[in-house]
Write a protein that holds these residues in place. Sequence first.
Motif, mmCIF file in Angstrom:
data_model
loop_
_atom_site.group_PDB
_atom_site.id
_atom_site.type_symbol
_atom_site.label_atom_id
_atom_site.label_comp_id
_atom_site.label_asym_id
_atom_site.label_seq_id
_atom_site.Cartn_x
_atom_site.Cartn_y
_atom_site.Cartn_z
ATOM 1 N N ILE A 104 0.846 -1.206 0.000
ATOM 2 C CA ILE A 104 0.000 0.000 0.000
ATOM 3 C C ILE A 104 0.877 1.250 0.000
ATOM 4 O O ILE A 104 0.652 2.194 -0.782
ATOM 5 C CB ILE A 104 -0.941 -0.007 1.225
ATOM 6 C CG1 ILE A 104 -1.953 -1.165 1.105
ATOM 7 C CG2 ILE A 104 -1.659 1.329 1.358
ATOM 8 C CD1 ILE A 104 -2.814 -1.365 2.331
ATOM 9 N N LYS A 105 1.907 1.260 0.832
ATOM 10 C CA LYS A 105 2.769 2.444 0.956
ATOM 11 C C LYS A 105 3.486 2.755 -0.352
ATOM 12 O O LYS A 105 3.713 3.926 -0.692
ATOM 13 C CB LYS A 105 3.782 2.225 2.076
ATOM 14 C CG LYS A 105 3.165 2.190 3.469
ATOM 15 C CD LYS A 105 4.203 1.818 4.522
ATOM 16 C CE LYS A 105 3.556 1.710 5.912
ATOM 17 N NZ LYS A 105 4.543 1.242 6.924
ATOM 18 N N ASN A 106 3.836 1.723 -1.096
ATOM 19 C CA ASN A 106 4.578 1.913 -2.349
ATOM 20 C C ASN A 106 3.681 1.959 -3.575
ATOM 21 O O ASN A 106 4.166 1.955 -4.712
ATOM 22 C CB ASN A 106 5.623 0.815 -2.520
ATOM 23 C CG ASN A 106 6.716 0.879 -1.473
ATOM 24 O OD1 ASN A 106 7.160 1.964 -1.084
ATOM 25 N ND2 ASN A 106 7.158 -0.265 -0.991
ATOM 26 N N GLY A 107 2.371 1.984 -3.363
ATOM 27 C CA GLY A 107 1.438 2.145 -4.463
ATOM 28 C C GLY A 107 1.300 0.923 -5.357
ATOM 29 O O GLY A 107 0.811 1.038 -6.491
ATOM 30 N N ILE A 108 1.695 -0.224 -4.878
ATOM 31 C CA ILE A 108 1.557 -1.446 -5.677
ATOM 32 C C ILE A 108 0.106 -1.908 -5.677
ATOM 33 O O ILE A 108 -0.424 -2.330 -6.713
ATOM 34 C CB ILE A 108 2.464 -2.573 -5.135
ATOM 35 C CG1 ILE A 108 3.902 -2.089 -4.937
ATOM 36 C CG2 ILE A 108 2.403 -3.795 -6.046
ATOM 37 C CD1 ILE A 108 4.571 -1.652 -6.217
ATOM 38 N N VAL A 109 -0.545 -1.822 -4.518
ATOM 39 C CA VAL A 109 -1.948 -2.214 -4.367
ATOM 40 C C VAL A 109 -2.699 -1.047 -3.724
ATOM 41 O O VAL A 109 -2.269 -0.538 -2.674
ATOM 42 C CB VAL A 109 -2.089 -3.471 -3.484
ATOM 43 C CG1 VAL A 109 -3.562 -3.786 -3.228
ATOM 44 C CG2 VAL A 109 -1.395 -4.675 -4.143
ATOM 45 N N PRO A 110 -3.810 -0.586 -4.306
ATOM 46 C CA PRO A 110 -4.602 0.496 -3.688
ATOM 47 C C PRO A 110 -5.125 0.080 -2.316
ATOM 48 O O PRO A 110 -5.536 -1.074 -2.111
ATOM 49 C CB PRO A 110 -5.756 0.699 -4.684
ATOM 50 C CG PRO A 110 -5.246 0.160 -5.986
ATOM 51 C CD PRO A 110 -4.349 -0.982 -5.621
ATOM 52 N N ILE A 135 -6.491 -9.404 -8.126
ATOM 53 C CA ILE A 135 -6.055 -10.072 -9.356
ATOM 54 C C ILE A 135 -5.407 -9.108 -10.362
ATOM 55 O O ILE A 135 -4.339 -9.419 -10.914
ATOM 56 C CB ILE A 135 -7.226 -10.856 -9.986
ATOM 57 C CG1 ILE A 135 -7.560 -12.073 -9.100
ATOM 58 C CG2 ILE A 135 -6.907 -11.294 -11.407
ATOM 59 C CD1 ILE A 135 -8.712 -12.923 -9.596
ATOM 60 N N PRO A 136 -5.980 -7.917 -10.633
ATOM 61 C CA PRO A 136 -5.326 -7.022 -11.612
ATOM 62 C C PRO A 136 -3.924 -6.594 -11.198
ATOM 63 O O PRO A 136 -3.135 -6.151 -12.045
ATOM 64 C CB PRO A 136 -6.276 -5.820 -11.671
ATOM 65 C CG PRO A 136 -7.583 -6.314 -11.164
ATOM 66 C CD PRO A 136 -7.247 -7.346 -10.143
ATOM 67 N N PHE A 137 -3.601 -6.718 -9.912
ATOM 68 C CA PHE A 137 -2.334 -6.218 -9.408
ATOM 69 C C PHE A 137 -1.344 -7.336 -9.060
ATOM 70 O O PHE A 137 -0.225 -7.061 -8.629
ATOM 71 C CB PHE A 137 -2.581 -5.350 -8.159
ATOM 72 C CG PHE A 137 -3.553 -4.234 -8.390
ATOM 73 C CD1 PHE A 137 -3.142 -3.031 -8.947
ATOM 74 C CD2 PHE A 137 -4.907 -4.409 -8.092
ATOM 75 C CE1 PHE A 137 -4.046 -2.006 -9.178
ATOM 76 C CE2 PHE A 137 -5.812 -3.386 -8.327
ATOM 77 C CZ PHE A 137 -5.388 -2.177 -8.877
ATOM 78 N N GLN A 152 -3.916 -15.437 -15.190
ATOM 79 C CA GLN A 152 -5.134 -15.150 -14.433
ATOM 80 C C GLN A 152 -6.222 -14.676 -15.375
ATOM 81 O O GLN A 152 -5.944 -14.203 -16.481
ATOM 82 C CB GLN A 152 -4.881 -14.052 -13.398
ATOM 83 C CG GLN A 152 -3.743 -14.305 -12.449
ATOM 84 C CD GLN A 152 -3.513 -13.106 -11.552
ATOM 85 O OE1 GLN A 152 -3.772 -13.158 -10.374
ATOM 86 N NE2 GLN A 152 -3.033 -12.014 -12.132
ATOM 87 N N ILE A 153 -7.439 -14.751 -14.903
ATOM 88 C CA ILE A 153 -8.550 -14.225 -15.660
ATOM 89 C C ILE A 153 -8.415 -12.690 -15.717
ATOM 90 O O ILE A 153 -8.097 -12.044 -14.712
ATOM 91 C CB ILE A 153 -9.887 -14.651 -15.010
ATOM 92 C CG1 ILE A 153 -11.064 -14.251 -15.882
ATOM 93 C CG2 ILE A 153 -10.024 -14.112 -13.604
ATOM 94 C CD1 ILE A 153 -12.376 -14.876 -15.424
ATOM 95 N N VAL A 194 -15.282 -5.442 -9.084
ATOM 96 C CA VAL A 194 -14.308 -5.878 -10.079
ATOM 97 C C VAL A 194 -15.075 -6.430 -11.267
ATOM 98 O O VAL A 194 -16.066 -7.159 -11.091
ATOM 99 C CB VAL A 194 -13.380 -6.971 -9.511
ATOM 100 C CG1 VAL A 194 -12.520 -7.582 -10.615
ATOM 101 C CG2 VAL A 194 -12.495 -6.401 -8.417
ATOM 102 N N ALA A 195 -14.640 -6.101 -12.475
ATOM 103 C CA ALA A 195 -15.216 -6.687 -13.683
ATOM 104 C C ALA A 195 -14.207 -7.673 -14.259
ATOM 105 O O ALA A 195 -13.005 -7.374 -14.331
ATOM 106 C CB ALA A 195 -15.546 -5.611 -14.700
ATOM 107 N N GLN A 196 -14.696 -8.839 -14.644
ATOM 108 C CA GLN A 196 -13.812 -9.855 -15.192
ATOM 109 C C GLN A 196 -14.273 -10.270 -16.575
ATOM 110 O O GLN A 196 -15.482 -10.292 -16.864
ATOM 111 C CB GLN A 196 -13.748 -11.072 -14.265
ATOM 112 C CG GLN A 196 -13.085 -10.770 -12.929
ATOM 113 C CD GLN A 196 -12.920 -12.006 -12.060
ATOM 114 O OE1 GLN A 196 -13.702 -12.932 -12.147
ATOM 115 N NE2 GLN A 196 -11.887 -12.001 -11.222
#
Length: 827
Positions: free
Chosen positions: A95-101, A308-310, A327-328, A388-390
């Motif tokens: 989170i701190k490094n902006g990898i995952v919101p 999944i997107p990240f 991944q899907i 999330v849209a898949q």
Amino acid sequence: MSINPNWEKLLTNFSKLGIDELNKRQNDLDWLLAENGVTYNVYNDPNGLNRPWNLNIIPFIIDQKEWKTIEKGLQQRAHLLDLVLKDIYGKQELIKNGIVPSEIIFAHRGFLRPCHQIQYKTTQQLLIHSADLARGPDGRMWVVNDRTETPSGMGYSLENRFSVREVVPDFFKEINVKQPFGFFKDLNDLLINSASTNKENPTIVILTPGPHNETYFEHAYLSSFLGYPLVKGNDLVVRENKVWVKTLKGLIQVDVIYRRVDDAYSDPLELKGDSYLGVAGLLNVVRAQNVSIINPIGSGVLENPGLIPFMNSVCKYFLKEDLILPQIASWWCGQEKELKFVLENIKKFVVKPIDNTHREHIYFCEFLNDEEIEVLKQEILAKPYRYVAQEKISFSTAPNFTENSLEPRKVMCRTFAVAKEKSFSIMPGGLVRVASDRKKIRVSNQKGGTSKDFWVTNNTDNTLKKRQRYHWHHASANNFSGIENLPSNTAENLFWSGRYLARTLVTARYIRMVLNQVTNYEFNKRESDTESLHILYQSITHLTSIFPGFTGKNKEKAIENPLEEIAIVLFDKTQMGSLAHALSSFKNSYYSLRNLWSKDMWRVYDMLQKVWQDFDKEDHQNIPKITKLLDTMITKLIAFIGLIEESILVDQGLLLYFIGLQMEQAIMTIDKSRALLTISYDEDVEYEILESLLNSHESLNIYRYSFRSYLDVENVIKLILLDDSYSRSLKYQLNRIRRDISKLPKRTNDTASTSVEIAILKACKIIENAKASSLTKVDKNAFTRSELEELLASLSDLIHNTSLSLTDMYFNHSDEQIQLVNQNYTL
């Protein structure tokens, strides 16, 4: 069109059997699963809670060469998610490094704030990982979902393998199929090695929500297979910052909990305050590193399609490599660009919430009309970070044997990984789920899907031909090997199983006896028969306590149509004293103990249930058909009771079952005797009553052999109540209860009689001093045997007090659990 080489040899074996034989084998497979009691609980199912497990005879096959890539990808994914879990509840670098919101984590209900910064002794935190895979358009296996909270399916996959191997061994000819033996050894080693202490033989339990959970069969199955006790939340208690299991002897410290209770329900003190499934104070024991929980509480945050997107970026951040398994394709709606793209192309997508903790709806947008699409868009716009849209992809199919032919069905494969040293051990195969219809997109057991055995094959590997066996390390010996260590819930259910079984059997025999008397009356029409029959009708009410029945103001009306009242006593499960209610109550105890029952017991029980459930309601007024039903039920009940004595050790709790069985039999012997023996009747009527009592007690032949005389009240009392060598006599039953209770573990070192023993000792002393000649005396002008009535009434009270004392000492689960802080956060 070419045949996939993985399937070619199987299809050869398939063709050798032929369609007719395959139909027969599929029926045999269905029968075997039903006989073995393999079920999957479907919520709100009109056909009942325990749905038979469906297993298709055709397995699903993956070649070893492809599997090696999948295995490597699964090990990478489990390792990666372990790092993510540590980071989420630790430094939160992603989170701190902006990898995952941050919204993906903090808006997920699986993120539990009380779990932040908890330290663990194990190298990995995520100890069991499950991934749902499906073959994508490119022919590779894609990751669809991750299961990390309480992954299910291992037990079902093992039962699938055993069942297919038993029914169609022909399928395995010249095909080397990898076996899951090594994986389950690794699972067992994981449980042992996860102990927070360095005990050679730690105390391990499997925590279940109970028999109404959808995968309860698996909880019981793994308990039986691994040899660890199955416990519920009220079996455990926190004392001195440690977790203890409540046993007959007292408290035993628990080192490892294999948890099948959802995160939020695990600790009502800090999490979900109204939960009765968990253990108050459990999280604080985890903080103190005094217990290990598999998987750790809070791991449900990883069941998050928002990640999944990240995931590829996360993989590069932690491991400096790309994901091995694709991944899907997914778009998180919390980003402006992605949100716009999703809303403009929504018909192409499957829309999901980022968590499914409340079983939120999944939207297959291509099937929604314009109005429904607009409503969904507004929901997304209100809280875009929650969705999330898949991509909707056409997952590949596998052949399914259906109605005399093979047809393609969409499949989903669930794989399993367990932590092993610094890596993960992968089950060779797993659980394959199949869509319920060839047109169905969604694969779900709750929606009626079926299952397949999952084969990983290698026809060039000769090592697979060696016979493999399950072998546990010596350190996994069961700590719960004595009756003093029996968990209190298990003990209570065994006690009540005995009581409900006895109640069912005695009630069935008694009603059968009365119906036989009704039939005899139709032939004879004697005056004495009429009076004795009316007495028997009233005794049904007194025996079952279903009032008014054949008593009071209702008496004349009930006697005019006795079968109507008898039908209530037999079939109305809302009436507490009815046969149906006793059967239903036994079923609840029975399913709670399913890890103790043998396969033969399951088969007899299944036949018992089938006979009862298949009885036509239109025949409730048909005496011959009801009598035939009761004959069959009694036979099955006797067979089941015999199997219990063969299949369960005294140290597994058989003693508690016997106490319950004898206690209920004694109570009902007293009730029958009070209804039929305490009032004096004319000679002819009394003869009919005595004969009826002996018949209901299955004692008429014993009486004739013992006394060789005309039926006499004094001799009947001697046999039914006072004979200390006859197993169905009240005196024998009371002495058996006393002996068995004396063998129960003492809570203190005091050798004096416990509070549980005091009442039963008094009862045994009273009946020891009773004399048949005194008990038969009839009061002047009252036509009653008051001494007999007083004796029976006092014995009934003493047995009741014994039951209460037994409950208070051994079955007390009443610790109240109150949440100190409200943990309900608005998302």
